[in-house]
Design a protein around this motif. Structure first.
Motif, short mmCIF file in Angstrom:
data_model
loop_
_atom_site.label_atom_id
_atom_site.label_comp_id
_atom_site.label_asym_id
_atom_site.label_seq_id
_atom_site.Cartn_x
_atom_site.Cartn_y
_atom_site.Cartn_z
N ILE A 420 0.91 -1.14 0.03
CA ILE A 420 -0.03 0.02 0.01
C ILE A 420 0.81 1.32 0.09
N LYS A 421 0.66 2.02 -0.84
CA LYS A 421 1.68 3.25 -1.21
C LYS A 421 0.75 4.66 -0.75
N ALA A 422 1.44 5.71 -0.61
CA ALA A 422 1.03 7.04 -0.17
C ALA A 422 2.27 8.18 -0.51
N ASP A 423 1.88 9.04 -1.26
CA ASP A 423 2.90 9.90 -1.46
C ASP A 423 2.34 11.36 -1.66
N TYR A 424 3.38 12.44 -1.76
CA TYR A 424 2.95 13.56 -2.12
C TYR A 424 3.98 14.09 -3.15
N GLN A 425 3.55 14.94 -4.28
CA GLN A 425 4.49 15.30 -5.21
C GLN A 425 4.31 16.73 -5.40
N ARG A 426 5.48 17.48 -5.45
CA ARG A 426 5.49 18.87 -5.62
C ARG A 426 6.45 19.24 -6.89
N PHE A 427 5.90 19.94 -7.96
CA PHE A 427 6.52 20.34 -8.97
C PHE A 427 6.92 21.84 -9.05
N ALA A 428 8.20 21.78 -9.18
CA ALA A 428 8.83 23.54 -9.36
C ALA A 428 8.17 24.23 -10.23
N VAL A 429 8.17 23.78 -11.67
CA VAL A 429 7.64 24.79 -12.65
C VAL A 429 6.39 24.59 -12.65
N ASN A 430 5.57 23.50 -13.02
CA ASN A 430 4.21 23.55 -13.26
C ASN A 430 3.45 23.21 -11.85
N LEU A 438 -2.41 7.82 -3.86
CA LEU A 438 -2.50 6.59 -3.29
C LEU A 438 -2.44 5.42 -4.17
N GLY A 439 -1.89 4.25 -3.69
CA GLY A 439 -1.84 3.20 -4.43
C GLY A 439 -1.78 1.63 -3.67
N LEU A 440 -2.30 0.83 -4.63
CA LEU A 440 -2.44 -0.59 -4.22
C LEU A 440 -1.57 -1.54 -5.01
N GLY A 441 -0.65 -2.06 -4.95
CA GLY A 441 0.10 -2.95 -5.76
C GLY A 441 0.24 -4.26 -5.21
N TRP A 442 0.50 -5.09 -6.22
CA TRP A 442 0.61 -6.89 -5.83
C TRP A 442 1.60 -7.35 -6.91
N SER A 443 2.26 -8.33 -6.56
CA SER A 443 3.18 -9.09 -7.76
C SER A 443 3.16 -10.39 -7.08
#
Length: 444
Positions: A420-430, A438-443
């Motif tokens: 289970i993933k969570a993150d925040y992304q900040r863009f300097a230009v745009n 949020l994400g859910l992944g499996w393999s």
């Protein structure tokens, strides 16, 4: 008086008889006690003997158990060593099934912080893989992918073959692979399952500069050495610049992603060469790089431009840390005549240079059994239009600025195969692209 004197002998006799009876009773009691003591002593001796026997048996059992444990541990070590040896050579391990089903997938939620109306949830991809061994040296590997949940003429989903190749072991340290395979560049392209990378979305450097997941049709050799070096080299299909659409933003998002062919009726007049080296001579450390280059005109584009992309990458996992860095650079030479043919208002001319880099750090903050919590931070700097070929006078295009993206988040593993993933992304230009994911992944 005479009667009294007559009673005295009688009383004396009775007294003597009483004393004799008491003595006899006392003697009988003592004898009974002695018998009981003897019996108890015999029982104690018997118990002592039994305890001694039990201790002896227990010692033998412990020794047997210890020997069995040592034997099992030795057998396990030998089995692991044999398995590692087989894995390193590509040979089939004893007892391994001939056909194996694999797969991975992810569901993502993206919420732009400055444009909430663009919030979306998506079954980003679902992949089923099949590996089949024809014999100990020859295997087939295939991956079949569905993107965005639904595929139809009116939907944006896609269905595609991601890999389909035959690999044959020529020697314990040398194999040959032919078919549709992943190009060995960067850290992500060949290891792109959601459990293998940090962040809900794949990083920009390895999607915008290296167009992961990038695959070509061709043949390659794969070799290993005892010094921890793995090398790959081959020939494959390449890019087709005739696919470039100057009116579309696709080239801005990923120059090579917009012109790769994925072995779909791929034009193959011009083939490409590639090579890659990875060194794992120190436990926990990977250092490597790769190069891909070839003509991309395919007999139609003027000047037959050359596309080249290369990378350097490293990953180090000391203790609870997971540190990584990638630099990738690409160029398209001889695209000036193509750009000159585009109208001045076309928003996306062909760039002559593009590159990017990122550094990333993750740390295992908490673990319990299979549960693991790994916060991470990543900084990226990339430019998909760092420079352009010469334009006709008056139609020059300035280079784009570098976009810089900072990502801060965490991965929580329910098991090594579910995250289970969570993150925040900040863009300097745009900054309109700033978002919470949020994400859910499996393999498997």
């Amino acid at each position: 008086m005479q009667k009294k004197f007559k009673l005295i002998p009688l009383c004396a006799a009775l007294t003597l008889l009483g004393l004799h009876g008491a003595a006899s009773a006392q003697t009988s009691t003592q004898q009974a006690l002695m018998q009981k003591l003897e019996q108890m002593s015999a029982e104690i001796d018997k118990l002592k003997a039994e305890v001694t026997q039990l201790k002896s048996a227990q010692n033998q059992t412990d020794a047997t158990a210890q020997r069995a444990s040592q034997t099992a541990a030795q057998a396990q070590t030998e089995a692991q060593s044999a398995a590692a040896s087989v894995a390193g050579t590509g040979l089939r391990a004893p007892g391994e099934p001939a056909t194996v089903l694999t797969g991975y997938g992810e569901i993502n939620y993206n919420h732009p912080t400055k444009n909430a109306s663009a919030t979306q949830a998506d079954l980003r991809r679902a992949v089923i893989g099949i590996q089949h061994r024809f014999d100990d040296k020859t295997k087939f590997v295939g991956e079949f992918e569905w993107e965005h949940a639904v595929t139809s003429a009116s939907d944006r989903g896609e269905t595609e073959v991601e890999q389909a190749y035959i690999e044959h072991q020529l020697h314990p340290t040398l194999a040959v692979r032919g078919g549709l395979f992943l190009v060995p560049l960067g850290l992500l392209n060949e290891n792109h399952e959601p459990t293998a990378y940090y962040g809900v979305e794949r990083n920009f450097v390895e999607t915008a500069i290296i167009p992961s997941t990038w695959r070509e049709g061709g043949a390659m050799l794969i070799g290993t050495t005892e010094q921890g070096l793995t090398w790959k080299a081959g020939v494959s299909t390449g890019f087709d610049l005739n696919k470039w659409d100057a009116t579309s933003p696709d080239g801005k998002a990923s120059p090579l992603g917009s012109v790769h062919q994925e072995l779909q009726l791929a034009k193959a007049r011009n083939l490409s060469l590639f090579g890659a080296l990875d060194w794992r001579g120190v436990p926990g450390l990977l250092v490597g790089g790769g190069l891909f280059s070839g003509k991309a005109g395919q007999g139609l584009a003027a000047n037959n431009p050359t596309v080249t992309v290369w990378d350097l990458h490293t990953r180090w996992t000391p203790g609870k840390w997971d540190l990584a860095a990638v630099y990738a650079s690409g160029s398209i030479s001889g695209a000036g005549p193509l750009n000159a043919a585009f109208a001045a208002t076309d928003p996306t001319p062909i760039p002559s240079k593009f590159d990017g880099m990122y550094v990333q750090a993750a740390y295992t903050l908490w673990s319990s059994g299979d549960y693991q919590l790994k916060p991470f931070a990543r900084y990226e700097r990339f430019n998909t239009a760092k420079a352009f070929a010469a334009f006709p006078l008056g139609l020059e295009r300035p280079a784009d600025p570098y976009e810089r993206v900072a990502t801060l988040g965490a991965s929580f593993y329910l098991s090594p195969s579910v995250v289970i993933k969570a993150d925040y992304q900040r863009f300097a230009v745009n900054s309109l692209n700033n978002r919470f994911n949020l994400g859910l992944g499996w393999s498997f």
